[in-house]
Design a protein around this motif. Sequence first.
Motif, PDB file in Angstrom:
ATOM      1  N   VAL C 190       0.832  -1.195   0.000  1.00 63.51           N
ATOM      2  CA  VAL C 190       0.000   0.000   0.000  1.00 63.51           C
ATOM      3  C   VAL C 190       0.867   1.245   0.000  1.00 63.51           C
ATOM      4  O   VAL C 190       2.016   1.235   0.438  1.00 63.51           O
ATOM      5  CB  VAL C 190      -0.962   0.068   1.206  1.00 63.51           C
ATOM      6  CG1 VAL C 190      -2.059  -0.939   1.063  1.00 63.51           C
ATOM      7  CG2 VAL C 190      -0.208  -0.075   2.503  1.00 63.51           C
ATOM      8  N   THR C 191       0.300   2.311  -0.484  1.00 66.42           N
ATOM      9  CA  THR C 191       0.995   3.580  -0.503  1.00 66.42           C
ATOM     10  C   THR C 191      -0.031   4.648  -0.136  1.00 66.42           C
ATOM     11  O   THR C 191      -1.200   4.339   0.067  1.00 66.42           O
ATOM     12  CB  THR C 191       1.643   3.814  -1.883  1.00 66.42           C
ATOM     13  OG1 THR C 191       2.357   5.040  -1.859  1.00 66.42           O
ATOM     14  CG2 THR C 191       0.600   3.855  -2.989  1.00 66.42           C
ATOM     15  N   ALA C 192       0.410   5.880  -0.044  1.00 67.01           N
ATOM     16  CA  ALA C 192      -0.512   6.957   0.317  1.00 67.01           C
ATOM     17  C   ALA C 192      -0.032   8.248  -0.303  1.00 67.01           C
ATOM     18  O   ALA C 192       1.161   8.408  -0.600  1.00 67.01           O
ATOM     19  CB  ALA C 192      -0.586   7.099   1.828  1.00 67.01           C
ATOM     20  N   ASP C 325      17.437  16.509   1.548  1.00 60.03           N
ATOM     21  CA  ASP C 325      16.765  15.976   2.712  1.00 60.03           C
ATOM     22  C   ASP C 325      15.314  16.432   2.626  1.00 60.03           C
ATOM     23  O   ASP C 325      15.028  17.623   2.713  1.00 60.03           O
ATOM     24  CB  ASP C 325      17.447  16.523   3.971  1.00 60.03           C
ATOM     25  CG  ASP C 325      16.929  15.821   5.214  1.00 60.03           C
ATOM     26  OD1 ASP C 325      16.214  14.820   5.066  1.00 60.03           O
ATOM     27  OD2 ASP C 325      17.231  16.301   6.330  1.00 60.03           O
ATOM     28  N   LEU C 326      14.418  15.499   2.416  1.00 58.06           N
ATOM     29  CA  LEU C 326      13.036  15.886   2.185  1.00 58.06           C
ATOM     30  C   LEU C 326      12.154  15.550   3.373  1.00 58.06           C
ATOM     31  O   LEU C 326      12.303  14.494   3.996  1.00 58.06           O
ATOM     32  CB  LEU C 326      12.485  15.178   0.947  1.00 58.06           C
ATOM     33  CG  LEU C 326      13.189  15.450  -0.376  1.00 58.06           C
ATOM     34  CD1 LEU C 326      12.509  14.686  -1.499  1.00 58.06           C
ATOM     35  CD2 LEU C 326      13.197  16.934  -0.690  1.00 58.06           C
ATOM     36  N   GLY C 327      11.250  16.466   3.677  1.00 60.56           N
ATOM     37  CA  GLY C 327      10.239  16.200   4.689  1.00 60.56           C
ATOM     38  C   GLY C 327       9.034  15.579   4.019  1.00 60.56           C
ATOM     39  O   GLY C 327       8.874  15.636   2.801  1.00 60.56           O
ATOM     40  N   ILE C 328       8.181  14.966   4.813  1.00 61.40           N
ATOM     41  CA  ILE C 328       7.021  14.289   4.245  1.00 61.40           C
ATOM     42  C   ILE C 328       5.798  14.625   5.091  1.00 61.40           C
ATOM     43  O   ILE C 328       5.863  14.627   6.313  1.00 61.40           O
ATOM     44  CB  ILE C 328       7.307  12.771   4.179  1.00 61.40           C
ATOM     45  CG1 ILE C 328       6.178  12.006   3.510  1.00 61.40           C
ATOM     46  CG2 ILE C 328       7.571  12.210   5.545  1.00 61.40           C
ATOM     47  CD1 ILE C 328       6.570  10.553   3.210  1.00 61.40           C
ATOM     48  N   ALA C 403      13.949   4.604   4.354  1.00 63.22           N
ATOM     49  CA  ALA C 403      12.735   3.827   4.139  1.00 63.22           C
ATOM     50  C   ALA C 403      11.870   3.812   5.401  1.00 63.22           C
ATOM     51  O   ALA C 403      10.647   3.727   5.328  1.00 63.22           O
ATOM     52  CB  ALA C 403      13.085   2.406   3.725  1.00 63.22           C
ATOM     53  N   GLN C 404      12.526   3.919   6.556  1.00 64.77           N
ATOM     54  CA  GLN C 404      11.782   3.968   7.826  1.00 64.77           C
ATOM     55  C   GLN C 404      10.785   5.112   7.823  1.00 64.77           C
ATOM     56  O   GLN C 404       9.675   4.994   8.332  1.00 64.77           O
ATOM     57  CB  GLN C 404      12.754   4.182   9.005  1.00 64.77           C
ATOM     58  CG  GLN C 404      13.813   3.123   9.143  1.00 64.77           C
ATOM     59  CD  GLN C 404      13.338   1.951   9.978  1.00 64.77           C
ATOM     60  OE1 GLN C 404      12.208   1.946  10.455  1.00 64.77           O
ATOM     61  NE2 GLN C 404      14.186   0.949  10.117  1.00 64.77           N
ATOM     62  N   PHE C 409       5.261   6.905   7.919  1.00 59.27           N
ATOM     63  CA  PHE C 409       4.235   7.732   7.274  1.00 59.27           C
ATOM     64  C   PHE C 409       2.987   6.898   6.978  1.00 59.27           C
ATOM     65  O   PHE C 409       1.864   7.293   7.289  1.00 59.27           O
ATOM     66  CB  PHE C 409       4.794   8.346   5.990  1.00 59.27           C
ATOM     67  CG  PHE C 409       3.806   9.217   5.257  1.00 59.27           C
ATOM     68  CD1 PHE C 409       3.460  10.470   5.746  1.00 59.27           C
ATOM     69  CD2 PHE C 409       3.205   8.783   4.077  1.00 59.27           C
ATOM     70  CE1 PHE C 409       2.551  11.267   5.082  1.00 59.27           C
ATOM     71  CE2 PHE C 409       2.298   9.577   3.414  1.00 59.27           C
ATOM     72  CZ  PHE C 409       1.969  10.823   3.912  1.00 59.27           C
ATOM     73  N   VAL C 410       3.213   5.715   6.403  1.00 57.66           N
ATOM     74  CA  VAL C 410       2.068   4.861   6.070  1.00 57.66           C
ATOM     75  C   VAL C 410       1.323   4.459   7.344  1.00 57.66           C
ATOM     76  O   VAL C 410       0.088   4.441   7.384  1.00 57.66           O
ATOM     77  CB  VAL C 410       2.524   3.624   5.283  1.00 57.66           C
ATOM     78  CG1 VAL C 410       1.382   2.628   5.126  1.00 57.66           C
ATOM     79  CG2 VAL C 410       3.024   4.040   3.917  1.00 57.66           C
TER      80      VAL C 410
END
Lengths: 315, 284, 469
Positions: C190-192, C325-328, C403-404, C409-410
């Motif tokens: 699954v993704t979001a 470095d990206l935030g999510i 990846a963590q 996030f998911v």
Amino acid sequence: MKKDSHDSKSGKPVKSRKTLRQILCDEKVAGYVFILPFIIGFVAFMALPMLLSFGFSFTRYNILDSPVFIGLENYKTMFFEDSKFWRVFGVTMYYVFASVPLRLLAALLVALLLVRKSKLSGFYRSVYYLPSIIGSSVAVAILWKRMFASDGVINSLLGLLGIPCGIAWLGRSDTAIWMLILLAVWQFGSSMLIFLSGLKQIPVNLYEAATIDGAGWGMKFFKITFPMLTPSIFFNTVNQLITGFMVFTQSYIITQGGPRDSTRFYAVYMYQNSFTYNKLGYGCAMAWFMILVVGLLTLILFKTQNKWVYYESEG
Amino acid sequence: MRYGSKRKRQIASVVYHAAAIAGAVIMVYPVVWMIASSFKDSDLIIRTATQLIADVPTLENYVVGWKGFAGYDFGMFFKNSFVIAGISTVGAVISSAIVAFGFARCEFRFKGFWFACMLVAMMLPFQIIMIPQYIMFNRLGWVGSYLPIIVPQFFGQGFFIFLNVQFIRGLPRDLDEAAKMDGCSVYGIFVRIVLPLIKPSLVTSAIFSFMWKWDDFLSPLLYLNDPKTYPVSYALKMFSDPTVGSDWGAMFAMASLSLIPIFLIFLTMQKYLVEGIASTGIKG
Amino acid sequence: MKKKLWTALALTGMLASLAACGGNGQDGAGTDDGADAGAGTNTVSDAGADSGTDAAGAGTEAASDAGSDAAGDGEKVTISFAWWGNQTRNDLTKQACDLYMENNPNVEIQVEFTDWTGYWDKMSAMAAGGNLPDIMQQDYGYMVNYQSSGQLANLSEFIDSGVIETDKINSTVIGSSTIDGGCYGIASGVTALMMDYDKEIVEQAGVTIPDQMTFDELYEVSEEIYNKTGAKTYFDGGMNTLIYVARSNGKVLYEELAAGETGSVQEHFTMVKKFADAEFAISPDLLAEKNPYVVETKPINDGTTWNDFSYCNQYISICNASGKDLGITMYPLVDGKDVQPMYLQPAAFLSIAETSQHKEEAAKFINWFVNSTECNEILMAERGMPVNSEVSDAIKPLAEPVAQVVFDFVADVGEVATPVNPPTPAGSAEVDALLLSYVENLRYGDLTVDEATQNFVSEAQKILEEAAK
């Protein structure tokens, strides 16, 4: 079918007198012998898919279900209801009529330059052919996008020349199509190669004779080179016309048809309809309309060829 | 003779070479860019696009790219490409020359019809016939093998037929007449007179055929199932995936490598373009 | 004219019988019927040659697949498995298949992989030829097309019989691939939806991005960031956002469109226009040049914009491509609505072809692929977070730090998510493209919001109507 046609024509009256060898040597028969591979291949591999695709054009066919006959519905939609259709057709015409002459001109000029014998001409030929080798791979798409990016090489070069420029060449609907035309012109290698081999076919003694008669460079070009090259020019024109209408990859991988549909070519839209939108029937209708248009243009070229194309064997 | 004329035109020659080299730079820059980029870190290709040479050149892309996919490396893909392109080229060149002679030199019934068929076949977009063709080859049991890709090449290809027709029509007919007087049949004329004279167009056909088959990924995509049989052109597509992410470095590296065979073919073949009728000097 | 029509009719009949998959009609096609024995044949033909290269070690018996489904007594069964993907996916999936073959010596898995576009071209052709692979990776947008034409096997019987275990899988995930009461695919991950942003620029501007803001807040933040740093803002006007806006109204977009309702579209277009007219908006020219839908060319990569919208399974690739470095954060909430539109979106499904001769063996493999830890330790959430909660927990500690972030996030989205929409109906791909062209027109100011809304909805309605025929 093939047998019938010549048996009834040449075979009957002379049957008793001619040996098999003689029959085979009859030009009318020999012609069929020579083109036999083509006929077999055409009937076996092309004819059926071709007829089928023509048949599909009268159906609603999403590939996964069986086709449903809907008469001329697809053609009606295409001509009268699909607002994108004529836009796409216009864009493609524009592309073809801009890129084909430019590409041929570039190819011809370079071929004329490179036909000269020099130690480096092999090298030049290879280098000028190089862009055509890389074809229309994804690498070319990325390359072209980066070169004409707002912060790309072309704009920095313009900056060096004192023309500061931040245009997103591929991002504007008025310039994007010219970037694709430029790409087509840049890849003139295949036409150049055909011109080169055409030039090589011109008998050297014609030039020698002309030199003796005191003809200058221009005279030689217009009286010998150009007429003798017309079969190649004719071939290249017909061929480029056909491939120009089928232009697909460049648009599909560089601009995805955008911005604002300015580079959505006929073949791209046809493909999208057939596979992305699952309307293969409609796609086939589009294909056959294109074949009609290209066919007519080709026919015109063929009809006019005895006015300007010079064939040594017929002249 | 060559040396003499060369000395005479030394200045013209300098101008000529200067122009040719300037043109060559423009032509070759994008190709050089692609090759140079293949030595950059994958994520730097786009971000440092205006810079030609990487600060820290790396062979990483070649290593990663060469190992291919799921244990099938590019050595295998290259081998497959050679098989497909090689056999196809032989078939296409020979069959097209034969067919072309028929169209160019013989008069027979329905010639116009067949020629038109050939042109229409050239105009037919592959995307449109690929579904019916797939169904057909599937019924023949050919799907999963090279047969659907290679076999049709042996029955003449429109482009090459047309090209050869144009060349043959450019040959003076009195050659045929002379040969006929000597008791040569139509077939003899084809093999002994015409074939040697259309060498430039045969060579051109061979170059094109090899290149196009080498680059073609649509028919391998359709007809090949086992990754072991994939050619380079098809494998190259798999470095990019819009749904997850692409490895452009590896793709550039392998795309650069895949240029080498076509370029070599061109280099060796283009020599034969130099000698055409011009050097054999007939009709004299 | 009449004559032509007749030929067309005759042709249609002929092609209908040809195109009907696996049909037995031997018409005048001139092709022989020797190889027409059914779907299994073409995979069998190269099975013999294949056994030499695989290091599975076990399979020394000659592959003799007679087409029967009884997989007992060492009789070898060959299953074909096709997917789209990149190098990583191809490598990992093949490794997993090798492991499965090692565990199950009676099963031979023939892999087939290609790129996204090519994959669907090929599957179309294979479906038309009646020889889809036994297991095909399936997508949310394509599933209904394949299901409605009877190409996919109903997996419900395997779920009921326990061949495919679903007790550890979130029921909305199974629900997402349930059409007319039957389940036609098992999600492999699954993704979001996410908004990712450049941490450096955000810090420089001195703003903080919450876990989920509203679109109005996004507008304000964008203004502030632009004033302080000059970084522009991207607003995704595409289908994801439109569906999302409809969800905030408690509606399913395609149902709205089919009914010709303009509500959600109008709201969406108003937002697109507002974000496009703002000073901080990236220009439509640049947007067209960069193409935010391709990971490698997203405008966030070179700092043109500070934000980007995407699915979270692309997070790692975007980090790599941008070198940043990206935030999510989650997609913003729609102001004034109390529905949480966030949902878990199944990434790639695994489906079984209706023509498969080995449905049960294929189902066993899918079960292992989705539910076993050993398999997912190899795959490492490459197709999205594992749908089996136990598996997900088991492999999370093994994942890399970047990846963590996605795992977390998911998990966060999972806590607030509302059920995902049913699979999109036939014709959705065309509506997608239509939307993009209207959004482009809006950005360039060719049309007003009202005009765009009216035109888009009526055209979309027509497309959906046509496609449903």
